[in-house]
Design an enzyme around this catalytic site. Structure first.
Site, PDB file in Angstrom:
ATOM      1  CB  SER A  15       7.851  -2.796  -0.021  1.00 57.70           C
ATOM      2  OG  SER A  15       7.977  -1.295  -0.118  1.00 57.70           O
ATOM      3  CE  LYS A  16       1.139   0.795  -5.141  1.00 58.90           C
ATOM      4  NZ  LYS A  16       0.984   0.449  -6.508  1.00 58.90           N
ATOM      5  NE  ARG A  17       5.746   1.853   2.874  1.00 55.66           N
ATOM      6  CZ  ARG A  17       6.167   0.978   4.061  1.00 55.66           C
ATOM      7  NH1 ARG A  17       7.384   1.065   4.471  1.00 55.66           N
ATOM      8  NH2 ARG A  17       5.616  -0.037   4.503  1.00 55.66           N
ATOM      9  N   GLY A  40       8.274   1.181  -5.095  1.00 55.49           N
ATOM     10  CA  GLY A  40       7.920   0.973  -6.319  1.00 55.49           C
ATOM     11  C   GLY A  40       7.305  -0.310  -7.206  1.00 55.49           C
TER      12      GLY A  40
END
Ligand code: GLU
Length: 475
Positions: free
Chosen positions: A248-250, A252
């Site tokens: 997930s982008k969250r 990183g």
């Protein structure tokens, strides 16, 4: 019946690798059978809207060669293809669903609904408005009372549906919540819009993340209430960062754009993600999009989540880099050279050497840093057991090489190699005892993207002579 699939991203501002993989599977299911691949932008959650996000969706799909047959930019027979532009449609169908008994008006505030719901004890919202007659409800609406339209789960027992990847799935109707389909601002929720749009756009196959499995019986109920045919479902497991965490982008983790910025080729990324969840049934690992179109079948998608393995992608990227024509590699390398090399050197030759040695384009600058400025290095570097050199031998070889190199007119790799080989022979030295010191003198590094004579060609005659003189002084 014509196969029609759709990629329905929300404009979040980046292309998650899992989303791109979903798009790819949608694309392949359609294209394997000459079907249509539709692009639909799901922007009904206006809070999440990010400026420029649709451009990222377009440019990503274009870069990997997944052309869509219909979409917001090119139109088609089933438009508009942006959900916010379809707003009146949803309201029309939501009111119709109320008439059909598949939904009801609800005047409870969001707070009231939330208060009743308790995630922990799994208490569902039991809507008091369900008991209102349609007449009463319509009167309250006419009086200007704000309302939402909620789904009515009017069936009992077990819902069963088939999924291409997961097989038959059974879920009790009791477990389904009567969620909002149309919000008080007239916007639909995803739970409603996806059904209306997939039906109106005549979508035959829906590929999406397996987090939607538990809601699918609700969608099927809506299809049923309208008397519509539900699509074929292809739910796919998530792409994982490790055994426990989703990519997930969250956290990183890399998006498609991040990977491209890190020097991965779009074709390699696409190839890699195709195999992240799909098993070709053979040992083959390198597939072009054209090949995938021929070979792909949804039946070979895996149920178990796959872990995104950057080392594997890097390996694959290296294969793609080596398969490029030299001209194509050179064109891709140019922006990197422009960033890190201002000295006038033989860039075409550099490309021919580098292409065999880099696995990502991002390695270009670190591998070529010595070209711009000779790094500080320790003379101990001239000691090399395998090459049978030390500082003394190195100095001797460089002193011998200098006048010989000064005399070379045709500055090519072949010529230089011949000349230095002859020099070694004439002086009773091993090739490495001449070539290794020259390589260190030209680069100051133990590992370089080429051998001594290759580095000499890259740097050109003047700089080569300069560096050898400097090395002799240093030794
Ligand atoms: N907009 C939804 C998402 O991005 C699409 C899910 C679907 O394909 O139905 O998750």
């Amino acid at each position: 019946m014509k196969i029609r699939t759709r990629f329905a991203p929300s404009p979040t501002g980046y292309m998650h690798i899992g989303n791109l993989r979903t798009a790819l599977y949608e694309y392949l299911i359609a294209k394997a059978q000459n079907g249509d691949f539709v692009l639909r932008i799901e922007d009904t959650d206006q809070k999440r809207y990010v400026e420029g996000a649709t451009d990222i969706i377009y440019s990503t799909l274009k870069r990997v060669g997944m052309d869509w047959d219909e979409g917001p930019d090119i139109g088609g027979n089933f438009g508009p293809y942006v959900q916010s532009e379809r707003k009146p449609l949803y309201a029309k169908y939501a009111h119709k669903l109320v008439e059909l008994g598949g939904a009801h008006y609800c005047f409870c505030s969001a707070d009231e609904a939330d208060e009743q719901k308790d995630e922990q004890t799994n208490t569902k919202f039991v809507d008091p408005c369900k008991n209102l007659t349609l007449e009463e409800a319509r009167k309250r609406i006419a009086n200007g009372e704000p309302y939402v339209i909620r789904q009515t789960i009017h069936k009992k027992g077990t819902s069963v549906f088939h999924d291409v990847v997961y097989g038959d799935i059974e879920i009790d109707y009791d477990e389904l919540d009567e969620g909002v389909l149309l919000k008080s601002d007239g916007f639909p929720t995803y739970n409603f819009a996806n059904v209306v749009d997939d039906h109106l756009m005549e979508i035959t196959h829906v590929v999406r993340g397996n987090e939607y499995i538990s809601s699918t019986p609700k969608y099927n109920l809506i299809y049923e209430d309208f008397g519509w045919q539900a699509p074929v479902y292809v739910h796919v497991p998530p792409v994982m960062k490790d055994a426990q965490h989703k990519l997930s982008k969250r956290n990183g983790d890399a998006s498609f754009q991040d990977l491209v910025a890190k020097g991965y080729l779009p074709e390699a990324i696409l190839n890699y993600i195709a195999l992240l969840g799909w098993n070709p049934g053979t040992e083959q690992e390198i597939f072009s999009l054209a090949e995938l179109k021929q070979l792909f079948t949804a039946e070979r998608l895996n149920k178990s989540p796959s872990i995104f393995d950057i080392a594997k992608l890097t390996w694959m990227n290296g294969c793609y880099i080596r398969n490029l024509s030299l001209a194509d590699f050179h064109a891709l390398a140019m922006p990197y050279y422009e960033k890190c090399i201002t000295r006038k050197v033989n860039l075409e030759f550099l490309s021919s050497v580098l292409q065999k040695r880099v696995e990502t384009l991002a390695e270009i600058c670190p591998q070529t840093d010595f070209i711009e400025t000779m790094p500080e290095y320790d003379v101990l570097l001239y000691q090399n057991k395998k090459m049978k050199t030390d500082e003394q031998i190195a100095k001797n070889s460089l002193v011998l090489a200098l006048p010989v190199l000064e005399k070379v007119d045709v500055w090519t790799n072949e010529n230089l190699f011949e000349v230095l080989k002859a020099l070694a022979e004439n002086n009773g030295l091993k090739n490495g005892q001449v070539l290794y010191p020259v390589r260190i003198a030209l680069s100051g590094k133990e590992t370089t993207p080429g051998g001594a004579t290759e580095l000499a060609v890259i740097l050109g005659k003047d700089e080569t002579i300069n560096r050898i003189k400097q090395a002799i002084d240093k030794l």
